[in-house]
Design a protein around this motif. Structure first.
Motif, PDB file in Angstrom:
ATOM      1  N   LEU A 141      27.929  27.644  22.452  1.00 60.00           N
ATOM      2  CA  LEU A 141      27.737  27.882  23.887  1.00 60.00           C
ATOM      3  C   LEU A 141      28.421  29.189  24.260  1.00 60.00           C
ATOM      4  O   LEU A 141      29.618  29.361  24.015  1.00 60.00           O
ATOM      5  N   ILE A 142      27.672  30.100  24.858  1.00 54.50           N
ATOM      6  CA  ILE A 142      28.222  31.357  25.368  1.00 54.50           C
ATOM      7  C   ILE A 142      28.185  31.281  26.892  1.00 54.50           C
ATOM      8  O   ILE A 142      27.108  31.225  27.489  1.00 54.50           O
ATOM      9  N   SER A 143      29.353  31.261  27.518  1.00 53.21           N
ATOM     10  CA  SER A 143      29.430  31.033  28.961  1.00 53.21           C
ATOM     11  C   SER A 143      30.154  32.183  29.647  1.00 53.21           C
ATOM     12  O   SER A 143      31.143  32.712  29.115  1.00 53.21           O
ATOM     13  N   ALA A 144      29.681  32.556  30.827  1.00 51.32           N
ATOM     14  CA  ALA A 144      30.301  33.632  31.590  1.00 51.32           C
ATOM     15  C   ALA A 144      30.457  33.225  33.044  1.00 51.32           C
ATOM     16  O   ALA A 144      29.716  32.374  33.557  1.00 51.32           O
ATOM     17  N   SER A 145      31.417  33.844  33.697  1.00 50.25           N
ATOM     18  CA  SER A 145      31.625  33.639  35.131  1.00 50.25           C
ATOM     19  C   SER A 145      32.096  34.955  35.734  1.00 50.25           C
ATOM     20  O   SER A 145      32.893  35.683  35.112  1.00 50.25           O
ATOM     21  N   VAL A 146      31.618  35.265  36.923  1.00 48.38           N
ATOM     22  CA  VAL A 146      31.990  36.522  37.578  1.00 48.38           C
ATOM     23  C   VAL A 146      32.041  36.315  39.081  1.00 48.38           C
ATOM     24  O   VAL A 146      31.218  35.592  39.647  1.00 48.38           O
ATOM     25  N   LEU A 147      33.022  36.939  39.707  1.00 49.61           N
ATOM     26  CA  LEU A 147      33.176  36.891  41.163  1.00 49.61           C
ATOM     27  C   LEU A 147      33.799  38.196  41.608  1.00 49.61           C
ATOM     28  O   LEU A 147      34.781  38.653  41.009  1.00 49.61           O
ATOM     29  N   GLY A 148      33.223  38.802  42.620  1.00 54.22           N
ATOM     30  CA  GLY A 148      33.757  40.072  43.095  1.00 54.22           C
ATOM     31  C   GLY A 148      33.591  41.145  42.044  1.00 54.22           C
ATOM     32  O   GLY A 148      32.477  41.535  41.677  1.00 54.22           O
ATOM     33  N   ARG A 149      34.733  41.618  41.494  1.00 51.21           N
ATOM     34  CA  ARG A 149      34.734  42.628  40.437  1.00 51.21           C
ATOM     35  C   ARG A 149      35.471  42.146  39.193  1.00 51.21           C
ATOM     36  O   ARG A 149      35.972  42.959  38.421  1.00 51.21           O
ATOM     37  N   GLN A 150      35.518  40.828  39.002  1.00 51.32           N
ATOM     38  CA  GLN A 150      36.239  40.269  37.866  1.00 51.32           C
ATOM     39  C   GLN A 150      35.431  39.150  37.222  1.00 51.32           C
ATOM     40  O   GLN A 150      34.637  38.484  37.897  1.00 51.32           O
ATOM     41  N   GLY A 151      35.656  38.948  35.941  1.00 51.68           N
ATOM     42  CA  GLY A 151      34.961  37.855  35.274  1.00 51.68           C
ATOM     43  C   GLY A 151      35.384  37.713  33.835  1.00 51.68           C
ATOM     44  O   GLY A 151      36.245  38.450  33.329  1.00 51.68           O
ATOM     45  N   GLY A 211      35.264  30.831  19.973  1.00 45.85           N
ATOM     46  CA  GLY A 211      36.713  30.742  19.979  1.00 45.85           C
ATOM     47  C   GLY A 211      37.378  31.986  20.533  1.00 45.85           C
ATOM     48  O   GLY A 211      38.585  32.179  20.374  1.00 45.85           O
ATOM     49  N   CYS A 212      36.602  32.842  21.204  1.00 45.27           N
ATOM     50  CA  CYS A 212      37.132  34.087  21.769  1.00 45.27           C
ATOM     51  C   CYS A 212      36.769  34.179  23.239  1.00 45.27           C
ATOM     52  O   CYS A 212      35.650  33.832  23.629  1.00 45.27           O
ATOM     53  N   LEU A 213      37.693  34.646  24.070  1.00 45.36           N
ATOM     54  CA  LEU A 213      37.435  34.866  25.491  1.00 45.36           C
ATOM     55  C   LEU A 213      37.716  36.321  25.824  1.00 45.36           C
ATOM     56  O   LEU A 213      38.764  36.862  25.447  1.00 45.36           O
ATOM     57  N   VAL A 214      36.777  36.960  26.513  1.00 46.39           N
ATOM     58  CA  VAL A 214      36.907  38.357  26.936  1.00 46.39           C
ATOM     59  C   VAL A 214      37.020  38.398  28.455  1.00 46.39           C
ATOM     60  O   VAL A 214      36.155  37.856  29.157  1.00 46.39           O
ATOM     61  N   ASN A 215      38.079  39.024  28.952  1.00 49.93           N
ATOM     62  CA  ASN A 215      38.285  39.199  30.390  1.00 49.93           C
ATOM     63  C   ASN A 215      37.922  40.622  30.793  1.00 49.93           C
ATOM     64  O   ASN A 215      38.308  41.582  30.115  1.00 49.93           O
ATOM     65  N   CYS A 216      37.190  40.760  31.897  1.00 51.66           N
ATOM     66  CA  CYS A 216      36.840  42.068  32.454  1.00 51.66           C
ATOM     67  C   CYS A 216      37.332  42.129  33.897  1.00 51.66           C
ATOM     68  O   CYS A 216      36.880  41.349  34.730  1.00 51.66           O
ATOM     69  N   ASP A 217      38.250  43.037  34.171  1.00 54.05           N
ATOM     70  CA  ASP A 217      38.848  43.174  35.502  1.00 54.05           C
ATOM     71  C   ASP A 217      38.579  44.590  35.992  1.00 54.05           C
ATOM     72  O   ASP A 217      39.257  45.547  35.595  1.00 54.05           O
ATOM     73  N   PHE A 218      37.574  44.722  36.872  1.00 56.55           N
ATOM     74  CA  PHE A 218      37.236  46.028  37.414  1.00 56.55           C
ATOM     75  C   PHE A 218      38.023  46.355  38.679  1.00 56.55           C
ATOM     76  O   PHE A 218      37.799  47.394  39.286  1.00 56.55           O
ATOM     77  N   VAL A 219      38.917  45.473  39.073  1.00 53.34           N
ATOM     78  CA  VAL A 219      39.824  45.762  40.187  1.00 53.34           C
ATOM     79  C   VAL A 219      40.971  46.636  39.687  1.00 53.34           C
ATOM     80  O   VAL A 219      41.286  47.679  40.256  1.00 53.34           O
ATOM     81  N   ASN A 220      41.582  46.193  38.585  1.00 48.35           N
ATOM     82  CA  ASN A 220      42.725  46.920  38.014  1.00 48.35           C
ATOM     83  C   ASN A 220      42.359  47.676  36.743  1.00 48.35           C
ATOM     84  O   ASN A 220      43.224  48.221  36.082  1.00 48.35           O
ATOM     85  N   TRP A 221      41.069  47.685  36.386  1.00 47.25           N
ATOM     86  CA  TRP A 221      40.573  48.362  35.187  1.00 47.25           C
ATOM     87  C   TRP A 221      41.314  47.897  33.941  1.00 47.25           C
ATOM     88  O   TRP A 221      41.865  48.693  33.185  1.00 47.25           O
ATOM     89  N   ARG A 222      41.294  46.572  33.768  1.00 49.60           N
ATOM     90  CA  ARG A 222      41.914  45.972  32.592  1.00 49.60           C
ATOM     91  C   ARG A 222      40.868  45.160  31.834  1.00 49.60           C
ATOM     92  O   ARG A 222      40.133  44.385  32.434  1.00 49.60           O
ATOM     93  N   PHE A 223      40.838  45.350  30.547  1.00 49.15           N
ATOM     94  CA  PHE A 223      39.919  44.613  29.688  1.00 49.15           C
ATOM     95  C   PHE A 223      40.735  44.016  28.543  1.00 49.15           C
ATOM     96  O   PHE A 223      41.497  44.726  27.889  1.00 49.15           O
TER      97      PHE A 223
END
Length: 325
Positions: A141-151, A211-223
């Motif tokens: 299962l490949i699952s994603a969630s996004v709200l605003g500029r983060q996910g 078994g891996c989670l990737v975070n994308c934060d376009f508010v603080n430009w952190r990946f």
């Protein structure tokens, strides 16, 4: 192979990898913003079969992020507009358009003959439903969630821990793209990562995204990313999400919404008990207790209260989950 020469020249793909993609069967739940990016990527890469499940129609406010659609698609079922667009992109990709709001009673039909599931609905009740089914069936299962500029995007099940192992608690709120807003590029980025994870699983590339989670934060430009291969599964019995078709006359159905919010409940015979009244309610001594609210959050919290009081035969109904991003 001319269509796929730029990816098939990669030594980890080649002709054999391209043939694996041609034989692959993928279920994508949600034809919204995430799907608008990941679906063309999967079809373009040569995935042979895509089953797309969504019950929504194209609306004008979708177009800023759901770039698979055009003005000519307004009012059309998203799955049909999606099939037309993907057929134009790659006619060798078979698209099974399923106009359906996914629920517990329809899961077995849509999971039939599927190799991997992509959760693009961005709704926690659907994610838990899919995770429970994929974990039971040993499907990735490949699952994603996004709200605003983060996910975030994660790979679950299929030999890796389930979604519930990493996120055992309910979300703090029912905020969604329709209530809190979202930016199109953030959704597209997460959808592209979903597509890359899906292709990597289908091709057997290492290290696996499961078994891996990737975070994308376009508010603080952190990946960032982390692995959760050793996350333990919840020890307690999973409280399932049901739909109306799965209710029985033996169930004790508890409607947690007020008459103003929900004048008509999911069933004729219900106990209407507001969340702050639950502590004083005496449930029946036997039988299943089904807790109903709009998103599933209030129902989940009520279930935790009842579990603390010793009740174990519990189920949840998210009566009006918000359509896919």
């Amino acid at each position: 192979m001319d269509r796929y020469q730029r990816q098939s020249m990669l030594p980890e793909i080649g002709v054999q990898g391209q043939q694996r993609l041609a034989r692959a069967r993928v279920l994508v739940v949600g034809a919204g913003g995430l799907g608008a990016t990941l679906l063309p990527q999967l079809a373009g890469a040569g995935v042979g079969f895509l089953r797309v499940c969504d019950d929504d129609r194209v609306e004008i406010h979708n177009l800023h992020r759901q770039t698979l659609f055009t003005l000519e698609d307004l009012g059309q079922p998203k799955v049909l507009a999606t099939r037309r667009a993907l057929n134009a992109l790659n006619p060798d990709c078979e698209v099974d358009a399923v106009k359906l709001r996914l629920s517990g009673s329809s899961l077995d039909a849509v999971l039939h003959d599927i190799d991997i599931v992509v959760d693009a609905a961005d709704n926690f009740a659907i994610t838990w439903l899919l995770s429970d089914a994929c974990f039971r069936c040993e499907l990735p299962l490949i699952s994603a969630s996004v709200l605003g500029r983060q996910g975030y995007v994660g790979g679950f099940c299929g030999g890796a821990p389930s979604y519930r192992a990493l996120f055992p608690q309910l979300p703090s709120s029912a905020a969604s793209c329709s209530t809190a807003g979202v930016m199109g590029p953030a959704v597209a980025t997460l959808g592209a990562v979903q597509a890359q994870m899906t292709l990597s699983v289908l091709l057997g590339l290492a290290p696996s995204p499961l078994g891996c989670l990737v975070n994308c934060d376009f508010v603080n430009w952190r990946f960032s990313q982390f692995r959760f291969d050793g996350a333990p599964e919840p020890m307690e019995v999973v409280i399932p999400f049901l739909d109306v078709q799965m209710l029985t006359t033996e169930d004790c159905i508890v409607e947690l919404r007020s008459p103003e919010e929900a004048p008509v409940s999911v069933a004729a015979q219900v106990h209407r008990i507001l969340p702050d009244e639950l502590a004083n309610w005496q449930p029946p001594s036997s039988g299943r207790i089904v807790l109903v609210c709009a998103s599933g959050i209030r129902a989940g919290r009520a279930a935790e209260q009842l579990k603390a009081r010793g009740y174990r035969d519990l189920a949840l109904v998210a009566a009006e989950y918000i359509p896919a991003v």
